[in-house]
Design a protein around this motif. Structure first.
Motif, mmCIF file in Angstrom:
data_model
loop_
_atom_site.group_PDB
_atom_site.id
_atom_site.type_symbol
_atom_site.label_atom_id
_atom_site.label_comp_id
_atom_site.label_asym_id
_atom_site.label_seq_id
_atom_site.Cartn_x
_atom_site.Cartn_y
_atom_site.Cartn_z
ATOM 1 N N ILE A 44 1.353 -7.033 3.632
ATOM 2 C CA ILE A 44 1.014 -7.425 2.264
ATOM 3 C C ILE A 44 1.515 -6.297 1.374
ATOM 4 O O ILE A 44 1.157 -5.138 1.581
ATOM 5 C CB ILE A 44 -0.495 -7.633 2.085
ATOM 6 C CG1 ILE A 44 -0.985 -8.740 3.008
ATOM 7 C CG2 ILE A 44 -0.824 -7.971 0.632
ATOM 8 C CD1 ILE A 44 -2.485 -8.842 3.084
ATOM 9 N N ARG B 61 0.785 -1.145 -0.094
ATOM 10 C CA ARG B 61 1.398 -1.813 1.061
ATOM 11 C C ARG B 61 0.407 -1.748 2.219
ATOM 12 O O ARG B 61 -0.073 -0.660 2.577
ATOM 13 C CB ARG B 61 2.711 -1.123 1.440
ATOM 14 C CG ARG B 61 3.354 -1.638 2.728
ATOM 15 C CD ARG B 61 4.723 -0.998 2.884
ATOM 16 N NE ARG B 61 5.367 -1.330 4.142
ATOM 17 C CZ ARG B 61 6.673 -1.343 4.334
ATOM 18 N NH1 ARG B 61 7.489 -1.040 3.324
ATOM 19 N NH2 ARG B 61 7.181 -1.639 5.508
ATOM 20 N N GLU C 21 -3.731 -13.043 -5.533
ATOM 21 C CA GLU C 21 -3.394 -11.630 -5.605
ATOM 22 C C GLU C 21 -4.620 -10.742 -5.690
ATOM 23 O O GLU C 21 -4.654 -9.663 -5.128
ATOM 24 C CB GLU C 21 -2.480 -11.369 -6.810
ATOM 25 C CG GLU C 21 -1.086 -11.957 -6.639
ATOM 26 C CD GLU C 21 -0.190 -11.678 -7.829
ATOM 27 O OE1 GLU C 21 -0.635 -10.944 -8.729
ATOM 28 O OE2 GLU C 21 0.940 -12.183 -7.851
ATOM 29 N N SER D 202 5.667 -11.860 7.201
ATOM 30 C CA SER D 202 5.366 -11.817 8.627
ATOM 31 C C SER D 202 6.530 -12.390 9.407
ATOM 32 O O SER D 202 7.384 -13.104 8.871
ATOM 33 C CB SER D 202 4.091 -12.613 8.930
ATOM 34 O OG SER D 202 4.326 -14.002 8.777
ATOM 35 N N LYS E 267 -9.188 -11.337 3.887
ATOM 36 C CA LYS E 267 -9.538 -11.093 2.491
ATOM 37 C C LYS E 267 -10.637 -10.046 2.395
ATOM 38 O O LYS E 267 -10.534 -9.078 1.636
ATOM 39 C CB LYS E 267 -9.992 -12.403 1.846
ATOM 40 C CG LYS E 267 -10.572 -12.253 0.453
ATOM 41 C CD LYS E 267 -10.892 -13.602 -0.154
ATOM 42 C CE LYS E 267 -11.973 -14.328 0.574
ATOM 43 N NZ LYS E 267 -12.332 -15.614 -0.016
ATOM 44 N N LYS F 32 8.856 -14.338 4.251
ATOM 45 C CA LYS F 32 8.349 -13.708 3.028
ATOM 46 C C LYS F 32 7.856 -14.764 2.060
ATOM 47 O O LYS F 32 8.571 -15.709 1.738
ATOM 48 C CB LYS F 32 9.440 -12.857 2.374
ATOM 49 C CG LYS F 32 8.966 -12.136 1.106
ATOM 50 C CD LYS F 32 9.960 -11.076 0.655
ATOM 51 C CE LYS F 32 11.291 -11.672 0.274
ATOM 52 N NZ LYS F 32 12.215 -10.655 -0.272
ATOM 53 N N HIS G 232 -6.115 -9.111 -2.617
ATOM 54 C CA HIS G 232 -5.471 -7.956 -2.015
ATOM 55 C C HIS G 232 -5.242 -6.885 -3.063
ATOM 56 O O HIS G 232 -4.281 -6.138 -3.001
ATOM 57 C CB HIS G 232 -4.147 -8.369 -1.378
ATOM 58 C CG HIS G 232 -4.266 -9.577 -0.512
ATOM 59 N ND1 HIS G 232 -4.849 -9.530 0.730
ATOM 60 C CD2 HIS G 232 -3.918 -10.865 -0.714
ATOM 61 C CE1 HIS G 232 -4.829 -10.735 1.270
ATOM 62 N NE2 HIS G 232 -4.279 -11.558 0.411
ATOM 63 N N LEU H 273 2.685 -14.448 -3.206
ATOM 64 C CA LEU H 273 1.351 -14.995 -3.348
ATOM 65 C C LEU H 273 1.114 -15.492 -4.768
ATOM 66 O O LEU H 273 1.506 -14.825 -5.736
ATOM 67 C CB LEU H 273 0.303 -13.936 -2.997
ATOM 68 C CG LEU H 273 0.314 -13.414 -1.563
ATOM 69 C CD1 LEU H 273 -0.775 -12.370 -1.374
ATOM 70 C CD2 LEU H 273 0.127 -14.550 -0.573
ATOM 71 N N THR I 139 2.764 -9.779 -5.779
ATOM 72 C CA THR I 139 2.315 -9.505 -4.417
ATOM 73 C C THR I 139 2.959 -10.491 -3.450
ATOM 74 O O THR I 139 3.062 -11.681 -3.745
ATOM 75 C CB THR I 139 0.783 -9.606 -4.321
ATOM 76 O OG1 THR I 139 0.190 -8.750 -5.303
ATOM 77 C CG2 THR I 139 0.291 -9.186 -2.942
ATOM 78 N N TRP I 140 3.362 -9.975 -2.283
ATOM 79 C CA TRP I 140 3.983 -10.809 -1.254
ATOM 80 C C TRP I 140 3.246 -10.626 0.068
ATOM 81 O O TRP I 140 2.670 -9.563 0.334
ATOM 82 C CB TRP I 140 5.443 -10.427 -1.032
ATOM 83 C CG TRP I 140 6.372 -10.782 -2.140
ATOM 84 C CD1 TRP I 140 7.186 -11.883 -2.237
ATOM 85 C CD2 TRP I 140 6.618 -10.013 -3.323
ATOM 86 N NE1 TRP I 140 7.899 -11.842 -3.405
ATOM 87 C CE2 TRP I 140 7.570 -10.720 -4.097
ATOM 88 C CE3 TRP I 140 6.106 -8.804 -3.822
ATOM 89 C CZ2 TRP I 140 8.036 -10.251 -5.317
ATOM 90 C CZ3 TRP I 140 6.565 -8.337 -5.040
ATOM 91 C CH2 TRP I 140 7.512 -9.066 -5.775
ATOM 92 N N MET I 141 3.309 -11.663 0.902
ATOM 93 C CA MET I 141 2.888 -11.567 2.292
ATOM 94 C C MET I 141 4.109 -11.839 3.157
ATOM 95 O O MET I 141 4.798 -12.845 2.962
ATOM 96 C CB MET I 141 1.771 -12.554 2.615
ATOM 97 C CG MET I 141 1.308 -12.483 4.070
ATOM 98 S SD MET I 141 -0.071 -13.623 4.444
ATOM 99 C CE MET I 141 -1.411 -12.778 3.591
ATOM 100 N N THR J 150 2.060 -8.184 10.188
ATOM 101 C CA THR J 150 1.992 -8.816 8.875
ATOM 102 C C THR J 150 1.929 -7.737 7.818
ATOM 103 O O THR J 150 1.216 -6.730 7.988
ATOM 104 C CB THR J 150 0.757 -9.723 8.756
ATOM 105 O OG1 THR J 150 0.802 -10.729 9.764
ATOM 106 C CG2 THR J 150 0.704 -10.394 7.387
#
Length: 267
Positions: free
Chosen positions: A103, A82, A127, A114, A11, A119, A130, A122, A110-112, A101
């Motif tokens: 973001i 991104r 959000e 990995s 973060k 997928k 990020h 968030l 927003t997505w994370m 990973t």
């Protein structure tokens, strides 16, 4: 050694990375609100000149198990962004490769993503951690006041303290009086600790726009990580597909494969 770092490290790292926009003009601000207004006026010019930006940084983290190295690539286009992080873990079995990973934000959601967790969209409350806007004032609470001045590595800075009721993990920031860029920040971490980010080696990237090429991260008074800018590119015509979560392909080992190799190594 990394007290509180594992929980909020990403973060604070992303916040630090996305807060690196600076403004070249003399500013005389009597309060925090006025300072924000001056910065916003200059930020509009930056948006007009820089349509997209790609930054690559190397990050080194000191852990009890050894030094951990990661590379972060941040791409921004308007409100879209991104962030791709590739991390090499210490003492991992040979052939495991890197963990990746991503973001990603399309400007609304927003997505994370990995190889471990797949997928995940968030929630809204996460959000902001990020946030893709490069303006530092949009990342910090408006519940603050300028409490004085301090010289940081030869730069005369406003010291800004955030009020306790602001509900922000950022407690204080230092803003360069002349250039209006972020020089230092302090954050709350678990168990009453403090995380400090210190920005230095500022270089011009276009006209009078400057960015730091080195960032140091401290847990209390202990240096736990350094970030070094490897490259910055602007106005390269980034494709909108880069910010579409449905078109993201994450490389790296999945959890089952990682556990299998670790068990083989242990055996």
């Amino acid at each position: 050694m990394l007290k509180g770092y594992s929980k909020i490290g990403l973060k604070v790292f992303v916040l630090g990375l996305l807060s690196m926009v600076f403004f070249s003009s003399q500013v005389f601000a009597s309060d925090w609100t006025n300072l924000i207004g001056k910065a916003k006026a200059k930020y509009a010019n930056f948006n007009n000149e820089v349509k997209d930006m790609t930054m690559v940084q190397e990050m080194k983290i000191v852990t009890p198990e050894g030094e951990m190295t990661s590379e972060m690539k941040m791409m921004r286009k308007g409100e879209k962004y991104r962030v791709v992080t590739k991390m090499s873990m210490p003492n991992m079995p040979k052939g495991m490769g890197e963990m990746e990973t991503i973001i990603i934000s399309d400007g609304k959601d927003t997505w994370m993503i990995s190889s471990f967790a797949g997928k995940k969209k968030l929630p809204e409350e996460d959000e902001v951690k990020h946030e893709g806007n490069l303006g530092w004032w949009d990342s910090f609470s408006k519940e603050a006041e300028i409490t004085g001045s301090e010289t940081i590595k030869g730069r005369d800075c406003y010291v800004v303290k955030f009020k306790e009721e602001a509900e922000s993990y950022i407690t204080r920031v230092w803003i360069d009086k002349n250039e209006l860029f972020l020089v230092k920040s302090e954050s709350k971490v678990d168990k009453g600790g403090t995380m400090t980010m210190l920005y230095s080696d500022f270089r011009k990237i276009k006209g009078n726009w400057e960015m730091p090429y080195e960032t140091e991260i401290f847990s209390d008074d202990e240096l736990v990580s350094t970030m070094t800018m490897k490259s910055i590119e602007i106005n390269k015509g980034l494709s909108d597909d880069l910010f579409d979560p449905d078109k993201v392909e994450v490389k790296g080992m999945d959890m089952q494969e990682m556990m299998k190799k670790m068990m083989q190594k242990g055996g």
